[in-house]
Scaffold this motif. Structure first.
Motif, PDB file in Angstrom:
ATOM      1  N   ARG A  29     -60.257 -29.073   0.990  1.00 44.72           N
ATOM      2  CA  ARG A  29     -59.422 -29.844   0.060  1.00 44.72           C
ATOM      3  C   ARG A  29     -60.290 -30.564  -0.974  1.00 44.72           C
ATOM      4  O   ARG A  29     -61.437 -30.921  -0.687  1.00 44.72           O
ATOM      5  CB  ARG A  29     -58.594 -30.892   0.805  1.00 44.72           C
ATOM      6  CG  ARG A  29     -57.590 -30.326   1.799  1.00 44.72           C
ATOM      7  CD  ARG A  29     -56.832 -31.427   2.533  1.00 44.72           C
ATOM      8  NE  ARG A  29     -57.630 -32.579   2.927  1.00 44.72           N
ATOM      9  CZ  ARG A  29     -58.383 -32.652   4.021  1.00 44.72           C
ATOM     10  NH1 ARG A  29     -58.457 -31.635   4.836  1.00 44.72           N
ATOM     11  NH2 ARG A  29     -59.069 -33.739   4.295  1.00 44.72           N
ATOM     12  N   GLN A  30     -59.742 -30.783  -2.139  1.00 44.32           N
ATOM     13  CA  GLN A  30     -60.442 -31.549  -3.164  1.00 44.32           C
ATOM     14  C   GLN A  30     -60.819 -32.914  -2.597  1.00 44.32           C
ATOM     15  O   GLN A  30     -60.019 -33.553  -1.919  1.00 44.32           O
ATOM     16  CB  GLN A  30     -59.549 -31.724  -4.394  1.00 44.32           C
ATOM     17  CG  GLN A  30     -60.233 -32.436  -5.531  1.00 44.32           C
ATOM     18  CD  GLN A  30     -59.358 -32.506  -6.770  1.00 44.32           C
ATOM     19  OE1 GLN A  30     -58.244 -32.008  -6.791  1.00 44.32           O
ATOM     20  NE2 GLN A  30     -59.874 -33.125  -7.804  1.00 44.32           N
ATOM     21  N   LEU A  48     -68.123 -20.298  -0.956  1.00 39.70           N
ATOM     22  CA  LEU A  48     -67.600 -18.994  -1.348  1.00 39.70           C
ATOM     23  C   LEU A  48     -66.817 -19.076  -2.654  1.00 39.70           C
ATOM     24  O   LEU A  48     -66.889 -18.176  -3.490  1.00 39.70           O
ATOM     25  CB  LEU A  48     -66.701 -18.419  -0.248  1.00 39.70           C
ATOM     26  CG  LEU A  48     -67.363 -18.194   1.114  1.00 39.70           C
ATOM     27  CD1 LEU A  48     -66.330 -17.744   2.133  1.00 39.70           C
ATOM     28  CD2 LEU A  48     -68.501 -17.184   0.990  1.00 39.70           C
ATOM     29  N   GLN A  49     -66.058 -20.151  -2.815  1.00 39.91           N
ATOM     30  CA  GLN A  49     -65.279 -20.398  -4.031  1.00 39.91           C
ATOM     31  C   GLN A  49     -65.224 -21.891  -4.254  1.00 39.91           C
ATOM     32  O   GLN A  49     -65.206 -22.663  -3.296  1.00 39.91           O
ATOM     33  CB  GLN A  49     -63.847 -19.895  -3.889  1.00 39.91           C
ATOM     34  CG  GLN A  49     -63.697 -18.424  -3.670  1.00 39.91           C
ATOM     35  CD  GLN A  49     -62.246 -18.059  -3.326  1.00 39.91           C
ATOM     36  OE1 GLN A  49     -61.398 -18.915  -3.122  1.00 39.91           O
ATOM     37  NE2 GLN A  49     -61.983 -16.771  -3.250  1.00 39.91           N
ATOM     38  N   GLY A  50     -65.166 -22.289  -5.519  1.00 38.90           N
ATOM     39  CA  GLY A  50     -64.992 -23.701  -5.829  1.00 38.90           C
ATOM     40  C   GLY A  50     -66.273 -24.363  -6.296  1.00 38.90           C
ATOM     41  O   GLY A  50     -67.247 -23.705  -6.664  1.00 38.90           O
ATOM     42  N   GLU A  91     -60.331 -27.670  -5.033  1.00 41.13           N
ATOM     43  CA  GLU A  91     -59.986 -26.876  -3.854  1.00 41.13           C
ATOM     44  C   GLU A  91     -61.035 -25.774  -3.744  1.00 41.13           C
ATOM     45  O   GLU A  91     -61.343 -25.109  -4.731  1.00 41.13           O
ATOM     46  CB  GLU A  91     -58.601 -26.260  -4.005  1.00 41.13           C
ATOM     47  CG  GLU A  91     -57.476 -27.268  -4.124  1.00 41.13           C
ATOM     48  CD  GLU A  91     -57.110 -27.912  -2.804  1.00 41.13           C
ATOM     49  OE1 GLU A  91     -57.123 -27.209  -1.782  1.00 41.13           O
ATOM     50  OE2 GLU A  91     -56.837 -29.124  -2.797  1.00 41.13           O
ATOM     51  N   SER A  92     -61.591 -25.573  -2.562  1.00 39.14           N
ATOM     52  CA  SER A  92     -62.704 -24.652  -2.392  1.00 39.14           C
ATOM     53  C   SER A  92     -62.561 -23.876  -1.089  1.00 39.14           C
ATOM     54  O   SER A  92     -61.718 -24.205  -0.253  1.00 39.14           O
ATOM     55  CB  SER A  92     -64.036 -25.412  -2.395  1.00 39.14           C
ATOM     56  OG  SER A  92     -64.214 -26.132  -3.597  1.00 39.14           O
TER      57      SER A  92
END
Length: 187
Positions: A29-30, A48-50, A91-92
């Motif tokens: 979560r952010q 991986l993302q974010g 978000e990641s």
């Protein structure tokens, strides 16, 4: 994505397979804190993302890291408590590798250990050089800036040879991790 080149240009396909199987994929979560300064952590984390913010008490945010970057790796290398806090800016998604499991793999597989530690050394060297540039020239490099403006010779020539395969390996890891997560959700 520059960090992906460092790590995945050195690791091989079987290393990627092991990481995908051994790691735990997690949505972040952010503003969620992954690593707290001065508090032991039991995992090394691959973003991986974010995007994550790296901050130090008394100094505030000192850097940002994104897809393909490890966090918590310094405590793996030297066993000291984390020297910074890492929290999600957006978000990641991240892959958590249990530190004890990773240490056992490193102890049992010398070839993997050689590649893994070389990848970390290249990554840490890049971070140190970025810090030196900021200190010497006052640059405000978040680590996610325009990578095309950096000098070509900043990348290790051996890593440059692996650029396309590094991107393919990172994409493969993303797919493998997603596949494992979907399989686990069904069982």
């Amino acid at each position: 994505m520059r960090k992906v080149l460092f790590i995945f240009g050195v690791l091989n396909d079987s290393d990627i397979d092991w990481m995908a199987r051994a790691g735990a994929r997690r949505s972040i979560r952010q503003q969620e804190v992954l690593i707290q300064e001065g508090v032991a952590t039991d995992a090394i984390v691959l973003v991986l993302q974010g995007r994550m913010a790296v901050s130090v008490a008394g100094a505030g945010e000192i850097a940002q890291v994104g897809a393909g970057d490890f966090v918590g790796e310094m405590s793996l290398v030297d066993s000291a408590l984390p020297s910074a806090t890492v929290a999600a800016k957006v978000e990641s998604v991240a892959l958590f590798l249990d530190k004890q499991m990773l240490l056992r793999k490193l102890a049992a597989d010398n070839a993997f250990a050689s590649r893994f530690y070389r990848a970390l050394a290249i990554l840490l060297s890049d971070r140190l050089r970025a810090t030196e540039r900021r200190m010497a020239y006052g640059e405000q490099d978040s680590g996610l800036g325009d990578e095309t403006t950096r000098l070509k010779d900043e990348l290790d020539p051996a890593v440059l040879d692996q650029v396309s395969i590094a991107g393919e390996r990172f994409d493969r890891l993303l797919k493998l991790v997603e596949h494992v997560a979907m399989k686990d959700a069904r069982s």
